[in-house]
Scaffold this motif. Structure first.
Motif, mmCIF file in Angstrom:
data_model
loop_
_atom_site.group_PDB
_atom_site.id
_atom_site.type_symbol
_atom_site.label_atom_id
_atom_site.label_comp_id
_atom_site.label_asym_id
_atom_site.label_seq_id
_atom_site.Cartn_x
_atom_site.Cartn_y
_atom_site.Cartn_z
ATOM 1 N N LEU A 103 0.823 -1.207 0.000
ATOM 2 C CA LEU A 103 0.000 0.000 0.000
ATOM 3 C C LEU A 103 0.862 1.264 0.000
ATOM 4 C CD1 LEU A 103 -2.824 -1.004 2.511
ATOM 5 C CD2 LEU A 103 -3.080 -0.592 0.051
ATOM 6 N N ALA A 104 1.944 1.253 0.782
ATOM 7 C CA ALA A 104 2.832 2.421 0.812
ATOM 8 C C ALA A 104 3.427 2.676 -0.564
ATOM 9 C CB ALA A 104 3.943 2.197 1.844
ATOM 10 N N GLY A 105 3.871 1.599 -1.232
ATOM 11 C CA GLY A 105 4.428 1.752 -2.571
ATOM 12 C C GLY A 105 3.393 2.204 -3.579
ATOM 13 N N GLN A 106 2.196 1.675 -3.472
ATOM 14 C CA GLN A 106 1.134 2.065 -4.402
ATOM 15 C C GLN A 106 0.719 3.517 -4.221
ATOM 16 O OE1 GLN A 106 -1.813 -0.936 -3.502
ATOM 17 N NE2 GLN A 106 -1.073 -2.320 -5.103
ATOM 18 N N ASN A 107 1.007 4.064 -3.045
ATOM 19 C CA ASN A 107 0.692 5.472 -2.786
ATOM 20 C C ASN A 107 1.912 6.376 -2.966
ATOM 21 O OD1 ASN A 107 -2.224 5.974 -1.791
ATOM 22 N ND2 ASN A 107 -1.648 4.042 -0.824
ATOM 23 N N SER A 108 2.918 5.858 -3.689
ATOM 24 C CA SER A 108 4.072 6.623 -4.186
ATOM 25 C C SER A 108 5.188 6.859 -3.189
ATOM 26 C CB SER A 108 3.621 7.968 -4.779
ATOM 27 O OG SER A 108 2.723 7.768 -5.854
ATOM 28 N N ALA A 109 5.176 6.188 -2.034
ATOM 29 C CA ALA A 109 6.340 6.247 -1.151
ATOM 30 C C ALA A 109 7.468 5.440 -1.772
ATOM 31 C CB ALA A 109 5.998 5.684 0.226
ATOM 32 N N VAL A 110 8.701 5.922 -1.647
ATOM 33 C CA VAL A 110 9.848 5.187 -2.190
ATOM 34 C C VAL A 110 10.655 4.525 -1.086
ATOM 35 C CG1 VAL A 110 10.006 6.658 -4.227
ATOM 36 C CG2 VAL A 110 11.354 7.227 -2.192
ATOM 37 N N GLY A 111 10.178 4.662 0.150
ATOM 38 C CA GLY A 111 10.837 4.022 1.278
ATOM 39 C C GLY A 111 9.880 3.916 2.441
ATOM 40 N N VAL A 112 10.183 2.997 3.364
ATOM 41 C CA VAL A 112 9.420 2.889 4.604
ATOM 42 C C VAL A 112 10.367 2.631 5.763
ATOM 43 C CG1 VAL A 112 7.265 2.056 3.564
ATOM 44 C CG2 VAL A 112 8.994 0.397 4.290
ATOM 45 N N ASN A 113 10.042 3.205 6.920
ATOM 46 C CA ASN A 113 10.641 2.787 8.193
ATOM 47 C C ASN A 113 9.775 1.662 8.746
ATOM 48 O OD1 ASN A 113 12.636 4.693 8.102
ATOM 49 N ND2 ASN A 113 11.900 5.881 9.828
ATOM 50 N N PHE A 114 10.427 0.687 9.350
ATOM 51 C CA PHE A 114 9.704 -0.497 9.801
ATOM 52 C C PHE A 114 10.383 -1.034 11.062
ATOM 53 C CE2 PHE A 114 9.436 -5.259 9.002
ATOM 54 C CZ PHE A 114 8.225 -5.393 9.648
ATOM 55 N N GLU A 115 9.708 -0.915 12.206
ATOM 56 C CA GLU A 115 10.346 -1.164 13.494
ATOM 57 C C GLU A 115 10.041 -2.551 14.061
ATOM 58 O OE1 GLU A 115 7.103 1.174 16.309
ATOM 59 O OE2 GLU A 115 8.305 2.254 14.821
#
Length: 256
Positions: A103-115
């Motif tokens: 979902l993050a990628g489909q909404n145009s984010a090119v990176g994610v933080n993931f804890e």
């Protein structure tokens, strides 16, 4: 306008050991535009700031659909790469994490933080459980037309007490960093690590680009660069500073 592919490649290339990407964390399209117009090469959200801006506490209390709508609006408001703070992936299972990454990628984010902290639970996921979650995030990223940068975060220092042995904590961090790298992570974020000697050791030992968060007691940006850091985040600091200014102005206006 840069393509999403160009933004993703640029964002990845900005993680350079000794020449860190400095991110002044924002929370909405308005703050994104200010950072972009001021010359920021990339921007990133901070979950605490985004949640507070929408009237929610941190810890995945902001509904995921609202978080995705917000990141979409941010990405569409600027022509630079945008990374999203995905907290712990909005779900405990690898499958739930994978869905959030897509979902993050489909909404145009090119990176994610993931804890790796357990939301609404105690402590951190075991290394084995978090490795499975990181691997699922990476696999999901690779299904996207434009794969995104998985910045794996460990909260070991963030959850530590004053009596904990810092060097022992670092060894656990290094172990997790290697495991997350093997699982496919692209970067390693260690908030609340502020000791210069330990930061240098981590940068010399971990195979991933190291992300440090600016906070009290942390070395300066130039010092962090010399230690080998590849990414520097400002976390909730910008939001808190903005709110303090508003509070000051309101107190002046209304006599509180």
């Amino acid at each position: 306008m840069s393509s999403l592919q160009e933004k993703a490649e640029n964002f990845r290339n900005l993680h350079e050991k000794g020449n860190p990407l400095v991110l002044y964390n924002i929370w909405d399209p308005g703050t994104a535009k200010i950072a972009a117009s001021s010359g920021a090469p990339a921007i990133a959200t901070g979950s605490w700031s985004v949640a507070e801006a929408f009237g929610f506490p941190d810890g995945e209390k902001l509904p995921r659909n609202l978080a995705m709508e917000n990141i979409n609006r941010i990405c569409n408001s600027v022509d630079i790469p945008v990374s999203m703070d995905l907290e712990a992936g909005y779900g405990r299972s690898p499958e739930q994490v994978a869905q959030s990454v897509i979902l993050a990628g489909q909404n145009s984010a090119v990176g994610v933080n993931f804890e790796d902290q357990i939301i609404d639970g105690k402590g951190l996921y075991s290394i084995e459980d978090q490795v499975a979650r990181v691997a699922a995030a990476k696999k999901a990223s690779n299904t996207l037309d434009v794969p995104i940068f998985i910045n794996a975060r460990t909260d070991i220092f963030l959850q530590a007490s004053e009596v904990d042995d810092q060097k022992e904590l670092l060894q656990e961090v290094i172990t997790r960093g290697q495991a997350y790298a093997d699982a496919g992570a692209d970067g390693f974020f260690v908030p609340a690590l502020t000791d210069a000697c330990l930061i240098r050791e981590l940068c010399d030992t971990c195979p991933l680009p190291i992300n440090i968060m600016m906070m009290s007691g942390c070395p300066s940006v130039s010092e962090l660069a010399n230690l080998g850091v590849a990414r520097i985040s400002h976390g909730p600091g910008p939001f808190r500073a903005a709110m303090e200014l508003i509070k000051k102005n309101c107190s002046t206006l209304y006599g509180d």
